[in-house]
Design a protein around this motif. Structure first.
Motif, PDB file in Angstrom:
ATOM      1  N   LEU A 244      30.367  36.801  74.179  1.00  0.00           N
ATOM      2  CA  LEU A 244      31.070  35.791  75.434  1.00  0.00           C
ATOM      3  C   LEU A 244      29.732  35.105  76.079  1.00  0.00           C
ATOM      4  N   SER A 245      28.741  35.278  75.559  1.00  0.00           N
ATOM      5  CA  SER A 245      27.440  34.530  76.212  1.00  0.00           C
ATOM      6  C   SER A 245      27.056  33.376  75.332  1.00  0.00           C
ATOM      7  N   ARG A 246      26.505  32.423  76.058  1.00  0.00           N
ATOM      8  CA  ARG A 246      26.297  31.180  75.120  1.00  0.00           C
ATOM      9  C   ARG A 246      24.864  30.749  75.480  1.00  0.00           C
ATOM     10  N   LEU A 247      23.972  30.215  74.577  1.00  0.00           N
ATOM     11  CA  LEU A 247      22.628  29.731  74.714  1.00  0.00           C
ATOM     12  C   LEU A 247      22.893  27.940  74.338  1.00  0.00           C
ATOM     13  N   ALA A 248      22.109  27.177  74.774  1.00  0.00           N
ATOM     14  CA  ALA A 248      21.933  25.932  74.464  1.00  0.00           C
ATOM     15  C   ALA A 248      20.444  25.927  73.915  1.00  0.00           C
ATOM     16  N   LEU A 249      20.389  25.136  72.635  1.00  0.00           N
ATOM     17  CA  LEU A 249      19.251  25.356  71.942  1.00  0.00           C
ATOM     18  C   LEU A 249      18.690  23.772  71.731  1.00  0.00           C
ATOM     19  N   ASP A 250      17.704  23.244  71.893  1.00  0.00           N
ATOM     20  CA  ASP A 250      17.187  21.896  71.707  1.00  0.00           C
ATOM     21  C   ASP A 250      16.990  21.844  70.019  1.00  0.00           C
ATOM     22  N   ALA A 251      16.524  20.423  69.775  1.00  0.00           N
ATOM     23  CA  ALA A 251      16.512  20.117  68.411  1.00  0.00           C
ATOM     24  C   ALA A 251      15.370  21.183  67.715  1.00  0.00           C
ATOM     25  N   ASP A 252      14.515  21.421  68.257  1.00  0.00           N
ATOM     26  CA  ASP A 252      13.377  22.249  67.736  1.00  0.00           C
ATOM     27  C   ASP A 252      13.805  23.957  67.843  1.00  0.00           C
ATOM     28  N   ARG A 254      14.723  25.695  70.525  1.00  0.00           N
ATOM     29  CA  ARG A 254      13.975  26.406  71.861  1.00  0.00           C
ATOM     30  C   ARG A 254      15.303  26.621  72.545  1.00  0.00           C
ATOM     31  N   VAL A 255      15.126  27.848  73.285  1.00  0.00           N
ATOM     32  CA  VAL A 255      16.374  28.013  74.156  1.00  0.00           C
ATOM     33  C   VAL A 255      16.234  27.243  75.682  1.00  0.00           C
ATOM     34  N   VAL A 256      16.940  26.400  75.971  1.00  0.00           N
ATOM     35  CA  VAL A 256      16.744  25.637  77.159  1.00  0.00           C
ATOM     36  C   VAL A 256      17.916  25.759  77.998  1.00  0.00           C
ATOM     37  N   ALA A 257      18.972  26.521  77.788  1.00  0.00           N
ATOM     38  CA  ALA A 257      19.908  26.706  78.752  1.00  0.00           C
ATOM     39  C   ALA A 257      20.653  28.247  78.403  1.00  0.00           C
ATOM     40  N   LEU A 258      21.028  28.780  79.439  1.00  0.00           N
ATOM     41  CA  LEU A 258      21.703  30.296  78.873  1.00  0.00           C
ATOM     42  C   LEU A 258      22.737  30.562  80.024  1.00  0.00           C
ATOM     43  N   CYS A 259      23.823  31.242  79.420  1.00  0.00           N
ATOM     44  CA  CYS A 259      25.037  31.793  80.450  1.00  0.00           C
ATOM     45  C   CYS A 259      25.420  33.181  79.602  1.00  0.00           C
ATOM     46  N   LEU A 260      24.914  34.165  80.422  1.00  0.00           N
ATOM     47  CA  LEU A 260      25.014  35.613  79.645  1.00  0.00           C
ATOM     48  C   LEU A 260      26.052  36.226  80.569  1.00  0.00           C
ATOM     49  N   ALA A 261      27.066  36.926  79.845  1.00  0.00           N
ATOM     50  CA  ALA A 261      28.289  37.456  80.324  1.00  0.00           C
ATOM     51  C   ALA A 261      28.319  38.873  79.903  1.00  0.00           C
TER      52      ALA A 261
END
Length: 346
Positions: A244-252, A254-261
């Motif tokens: 249920l949690s999501r991460l945003a990864l950039d082109a490299d 790298r974790v640049v955003a997170l939403c942990l549930a």
């Protein structure tokens, strides 16, 4: 005029003495054998102070595993004549040494034992212990500009904490709002920024997500870096839901955003609905204002909806500089309860 030293700013900080109270059989500091007794007090208080959620026993047990908390000095318990624990209070010095020393006081009194002065005695003991912790800590920190503070959080529905804390020099500084989203309405579908991939949380990224979390929250009120020890307790616990949690990864990558549930089914009855709680939402500072926050939250909401859960719940600082409160409203969240933070600065 000579600037005060850190020790002078704190002032006298003798070790606290155990309280006495005519209604109690005795007071002592805690051991790991008291986990169930402490949780029973906390759960009884939760049912009155914020009846939509109950503190899990695991949260209490985890605190006894952390290396930087010495419950034999930091946690106090009051007992009734029959042996039942009726109150507890803890003072916990955060392990961060990045320019700020913060002690957080937490505790509870069984509702049937309130308005007798027991909570006052317990909080005063923890406040004295907090001052002692600061005094001990400043002796070991390098020279520099240091912020020294004691905090306590309270529900708006439980004003007794404010009444007890203010005479000790603590003042209300911040308000927090609980917000709930009805998942019967379809989650939004904001655009995903170019070059960004949204993926579920996975354990192999734990330390990368920790780094992103600490960067994202560095300029938030009252936030201190989370240690790897505490982080692994959280992400390795039984409630976090990677699916249920999501991460945003950039082109490299790298974790640049997170939403942990997380999901704690014990809270479903108290809230009156199945739900997921969104523990953390963050965007690293060099990727803000790109629409990452709504994108990663919406992706998590979609997963929550597919799971068939009725609601999503989160808490937000009402003065968050990122405008999070407004963002959550646009995503369908509605404010419900409020809590507050009292702080004493030295």
């Amino acid at each position: 005029m000579t600037e005060k030293t850190l020790a002078e700013r704190i002032g006298p900080a003798p070790a606290p003495t155990l309280p006495t109270h005519s209604a109690t059989a005795g007071w002592r500091t805690a051991t790991a054998d008291d986990i169930d007794a402490i949780h029973a007090v906390q759960a009884a208080a939760d049912a009155v102070d914020h009846p939509t959620w109950i503190t899990p026993r695991e949260d209490v047990a985890d605190a006894f595993d952390l290396s930087y908390i010495d419950h034999g000095r930091d946690t106090l318990i009051a007992f009734a004549p029959g042996g039942e624990a009726v109150a507890f209070s803890s003072a916990m010095l955060h392990p961060s040494r990045e320019g700020t020393l913060t002690v957080t006081i937490a505790g509870a009194v069984r509702p049937a034992w309130r308005r007798r002065g027991i909570g006052t005695a317990a909080l005063r003991w923890s406040h004295a212990r907090a001052r002692q912790q600061l005094a001990e800590a400043v002796a070991d920190v390098p020279p520099g500009e240091w912020a020294l503070q004691i905090k306590v959080y309270a529900e708006e529905s439980a004003p007794d904490v404010v009444t007890i804390a203010e005479p000790l020099g603590m003042r209300v500084e911040r308000w927090f709002t609980t917000m709930v989203r009805d998942m019967s309405t379809e989650p939004p579908h904001p655009a995903i920024p170019d070059g960004v991939e949204l993926v579920p949380y996975s354990a192999d990224r734990a330390l990368d997500v920790l780094a992103a979390r600490n960067d994202a929250f560095r300029d938030h009120w009252g936030s201190l870096p989370t240690t790897e020890e505490s982080w692994r307790k959280f992400v390795g616990g039984e409630f976090l839901r990677p699916d249920l949690s999501r991460l945003a990864l950039d082109a490299d990558g790298r974790v640049v955003a997170l939403c942990l549930a997380s999901v704690n089914q014990d809270d479903w009855e108290t809230l009156g609905a199945s739900h997921a709680y969104i523990d953390l939402i963050g965007v690293v500072r060099d990727h803000r204002r790109r629409g990452l926050a709504p994108a990663v939250i919406a992706a998590s909401l979609e997963a929550i909806a597919r799971e068939g859960l009725s609601k999503a719940v989160l808490d937000v600082d009402t003065e968050n500089p990122s405008g999070a409160h407004t963002l959550y409203e646009r995503l369908g969240f509605v404010a419900t309860d409020r809590s507050l933070a009292l702080v004493q600065r030295f």
